[in-house]
Design a protein around this motif. Structure first.
Motif, PDB file in Angstrom:
ATOM      1  N   ALA A 216      43.565  87.647 108.899  1.00  0.00           N
ATOM      2  CA  ALA A 216      44.683  88.598 108.819  1.00  0.00           C
ATOM      3  C   ALA A 216      44.678  89.530 110.026  1.00  0.00           C
ATOM      4  O   ALA A 216      45.735  89.852 110.579  1.00  0.00           O
ATOM      5  CB  ALA A 216      44.606  89.400 107.521  1.00  0.00           C
TER       6      ALA A 216
ATOM      7  N   PHE B  87      47.662  81.876 109.753  1.00  0.00           N
ATOM      8  CA  PHE B  87      46.736  82.372 108.738  1.00  0.00           C
ATOM      9  C   PHE B  87      46.276  81.237 107.817  1.00  0.00           C
ATOM     10  O   PHE B  87      45.082  81.039 107.600  1.00  0.00           O
ATOM     11  CB  PHE B  87      47.445  83.472 107.941  1.00  0.00           C
ATOM     12  CG  PHE B  87      46.648  84.064 106.822  1.00  0.00           C
ATOM     13  CD1 PHE B  87      45.646  84.972 107.078  1.00  0.00           C
ATOM     14  CD2 PHE B  87      46.919  83.723 105.511  1.00  0.00           C
ATOM     15  CE1 PHE B  87      44.919  85.534 106.049  1.00  0.00           C
ATOM     16  CE2 PHE B  87      46.202  84.278 104.465  1.00  0.00           C
ATOM     17  CZ  PHE B  87      45.193  85.185 104.736  1.00  0.00           C
TER      18      PHE B  87
ATOM     19  N   TRP C 174      49.856  92.880 107.860  1.00  0.00           N
ATOM     20  CA  TRP C 174      48.687  92.005 108.019  1.00  0.00           C
ATOM     21  C   TRP C 174      47.395  92.799 108.021  1.00  0.00           C
ATOM     22  O   TRP C 174      46.402  92.396 107.403  1.00  0.00           O
ATOM     23  CB  TRP C 174      48.789  91.192 109.316  1.00  0.00           C
ATOM     24  CG  TRP C 174      49.574  89.922 109.194  1.00  0.00           C
ATOM     25  CD1 TRP C 174      50.696  89.595 109.902  1.00  0.00           C
ATOM     26  CD2 TRP C 174      49.308  88.799 108.342  1.00  0.00           C
ATOM     27  NE1 TRP C 174      51.138  88.349 109.534  1.00  0.00           N
ATOM     28  CE2 TRP C 174      50.306  87.839 108.577  1.00  0.00           C
ATOM     29  CE3 TRP C 174      48.324  88.515 107.393  1.00  0.00           C
ATOM     30  CZ2 TRP C 174      50.349  86.616 107.918  1.00  0.00           C
ATOM     31  CZ3 TRP C 174      48.378  87.297 106.728  1.00  0.00           C
ATOM     32  CH2 TRP C 174      49.370  86.363 106.996  1.00  0.00           C
TER      33      TRP C 174
END
Lengths: 484, 196
Positions: free
Chosen positions: A120, A421, A84
């Protein structure tokens, strides 16, 4: 007068005026939400909820519900964390590094890419926190004056550097993104009425586009870009120090920082493409995110993908050349051991597949680009998995050798972060402009298709007369000496 | 009390820049210019003083550097020294990453906060807009009529001659704050320099 070489590809198509740009982009934030958006939000919110439940279960029960064991203490959690964080890096690269390099195509994608960075990093930050087990003691990671006999954190530990790196990265990305949003929120404010106007007014902090404010705005963006550029390189370098400063064969290598940074940008661009290809289709932004944008991003992918490929091969060579049997075994085991499938998945996705982008036709093919963006994201996830799990599972004593597979809780958390996300991204895309309106307007006169056509005509006329216009026009960043 | 302003609207950045210089040369100082996007060179054409924001950023960043080194030095070498494998208490190389991060953090947070404060930004502010299109596709040049009330006609003519698409009077509840301009001498010298 601004000038650009007519050989450059237009970045804004459809003979847009300033008003058209406002209209096209802001209309995506107005009216009733489209059905596709509602369905998307429903699905991602459901997935996010599953993730949150799995996180709560982990916190309730302890990390014993994961598949970790004495030998393999880091696995999916840290893999997901690094993955991420890496994805976030493309946003900063586009908004900061490409700003310093004066790449005009960044204006079409920077806003969404920066938003992606922030979301993220939020997903990434979750993993170390829940991995601590007792999340309510998470504040122990900060050097706060305390009553534990003034016991401080260890400043010699890369894990602590990471705390500072990630929190700084998140803060700076957020400030950069929000400051850039102010003028565009003001645009939305001036188009809205009633309650909506009041909300946008509060969010725009009273921006009205005064010359002095723009002057400070430009100074702020330039300095923030200048600061974010080394910052983004430092963040993933420090993430790689988590591994590189240890003594585990397979981790203890000096190549890690550049290799991690390149891999981060590689995967980040893949994620930007995944998101933007969907967004441009659903929100009708084909004239602002053109094939030229997609091709530019694919070029970055082929470049960073090649760096990653070279790094993999260098690692293998150095292991072989070092004469260190532990190092040699670690790499031999990666390719042929119990986790061979993840290694070869990584090699195929990251080393072989991006090389297809040397072919211009494929770089400009939307369906193929979308497929590749998914492949690369899978490959980069496996890269982290390979580095972390394969290096750990063969411990120093063969009696400690072990095998790891995730439990449903870990799978749930990972899939859940994708839901978080996507939920955040969809909310962002609905209520804030996905393309930086003011910035796109500022490149219209040099990258709009009608202006490039005009430049081409002027050049043709000048050539017929046998004179070069290179000397007379104010040539801005264009090579223009070939007909002199 | 209402404040009277004269607003000239332009529809493009190039005529705006030319007009700004011409009007300054004719001896008028505009109160404010509103643009929908950053127009390169407008602050110079207007004669605004340079911003010192980057200097502030540098100073705050340097404070961050000193704070980071001071904090880590105090903690590891003074307050609670721990002998780890005989390594020095003040292990500068391993302080470098955090020092860098805190420098960046201080500089960017500090600059952003100063940016908001100096611009007078607030969530409670719904600004009076001289024209709803200034955040869309209009560039507004605003003149204070308290100052130039007797020469309104001349300014109107100048605006129209230099390419304003619309000129109108506008009354605002709140007075527009003053901008910091360069002195006329400095301004004309900088124009000369830019010309050469």
């Amino acid at each position: 007068m601004q000038y650009s070489s007519p050989e450059r590809q237009p970045l804004i198509e459809g003979h847009k005026t300033y008003h058209d740009i406002t209209e096209d982009i802001a209309s995506g934030n107005e009216g009733t939400p489209p059905l596709a958006w509602l369905i998307g939000l429903g699905i991602s919110a459901t997935v996010a909820t599953i993730g949150v439940l799995c996180i709560l279960w982990t916190i309730w029960q302890g990390i014993g519900v994961w598949g970790l064991n004495k030998t393999i203490g880091w696995a999916w959690d840290i893999t997901n964390f690094v993955w991420w964080i890496g994805i976030g890096h493309a946003g900063t690269l586009i908004s900061a590094i490409l700003l310093l390099f004066r790449q005009r195509w960044r204006t079409g994608v920077n806003r969404a890419a920066e938003a992606m960075t922030i979301f993220a990093v939020i997903c990434a930050g979750l993993f170390p926190l829940i991995h601590m087990g007792r999340i309510w003691l998470a504040f122990f990671i900060f050097p706060l004056p305390n009553t534990r006999g003034m016991l401080w954190v260890n400043f010699n530990s890369p894990l602590l550097w990471d705390v500072f790196a990630i929190s700084t990265y998140f803060t700076v990305s957020l400030l950069f993104w929000y400051s850039g949003l102010l003028p565009d929120i003001a645009t939305l404010r001036d188009r809205a009425t009633g309650m909506k106007r009041r909300i946008y007014a509060a969010m725009s902090f009273g921006w009205s586009g005064k010359a002095k404010h723009w002057q400070r705005f430009e100074s702020l963006s330039l300095v923030l870009a200048g600061l974010a550029t080394p910052l983004v390189l430092s963040v993933h370098s420090i993430v790689s120090f988590d591994f590189a400063t240890s003594v585990i064969p397979g981790w203890h290598t000096t190549i890690f920082p550049p290799y991690f940074v390149a891999g981060a940008i590689f995967s980040g661009f893949a994620m930007v493409l995944t998101l933007m290809l969907i967004a441009r289709k659903l929100m009708n932004l084909q004239e602002y995110i053109t094939i030229a944008h997609i091709e530019s991003m694919n070029k970055v992918i082929v470049m960073t993908g090649s760096i990653v490929g070279v790094a993999y091969i260098t690692e293998l060579f150095v292991a072989a050349y070092s004469g260190n049997v532990y190092e040699q075994y670690a790499f031999w085991n990666r390719a042929t051991g119990p986790y061979w499938w993840s290694y070869w998945c990584m090699m195929t996705c990251n080393v072989i597949s991006p090389q297809l982008f040397w072919i211009k036709k494929l770089r400009r093919n939307i369906a193929f680009t979308f497929f590749m963006s998914i492949v690369i994201n899978i490959g980069m996830w496996f890269e982290r998995f390979v580095i972390i799990v394969t290096s750990l599972h063969r411990d120093y004593i063969p009696s400690s050798w072990s095998y790891y597979s995730p439990t449903w809780v870990e799978v749930g958390i990972f899939v859940g972060t994708m839901g978080i996300f996507m939920t955040l991204f969809l909310i962002f895309a609905r209520f804030l402009p996905v393309i930086a309106i003011a910035e796109v307007k500022s490149i219209l006169k040099v990258s709009g298709d009608q202006y490039l056509e005009k430049f081409a005509e002027e050049e043709k006329a000048a050539r017929e007369k046998g004179i070069s216009i290179a000397g007379s026009a104010n040539v801005a960043g264009a090579r223009h000496d070939k007909d002199a | 009390m209402k404040h009277k302003y004269l607003v000239g609207l332009f529809d493009d950045e190039e005529p705006l820049l030319v007009a700004t210089k011409k009007i300054r040369k004719a001896g008028y100082r505009m109160k404010e210019i509103f643009t929908p996007f950053p127009v390169h060179g407008l602050d110079e054409a207007m004669g605004l003083q340079d911003t010192r924001l980057h200097t502030i950023g540098f100073v705050i960043g340097a404070c961050g550097t000193l704070f980071a080194i001071g904090m880590m030095g105090f903690i590891t070498a003074v307050d609670w020294p721990i002998n780890v494998g005989g390594k020095p208490f003040f292990a500068f190389p391993s302080f470098v990453p955090i020092t860098f991060e805190l420098t960046v953090l201080f500089a960017s947070v500090g600059m952003t906060v100063i940016f908001y404060l100096r611009n007078g930004f607030s969530v409670f502010k719904d600004p009076e807009i001289v024209d709803p299109r200034i955040t869309d596709d209009r560039f507004a040049m605003v003149f204070c009529m308290k100052k130039y009330g007797d020469r309104q006609g001349q300014i109107e003519d100048l605006l129209k001659k230099t390419g304003a698409v619309e000129v109108k009077e506008r009354y605002l509840e709140e007075e527009l704050p003053d901008n910091l301009f360069k002195s006329d001498k400095e301004y004309f010298e900088s124009l000369e320099k830019a010309h050469h």
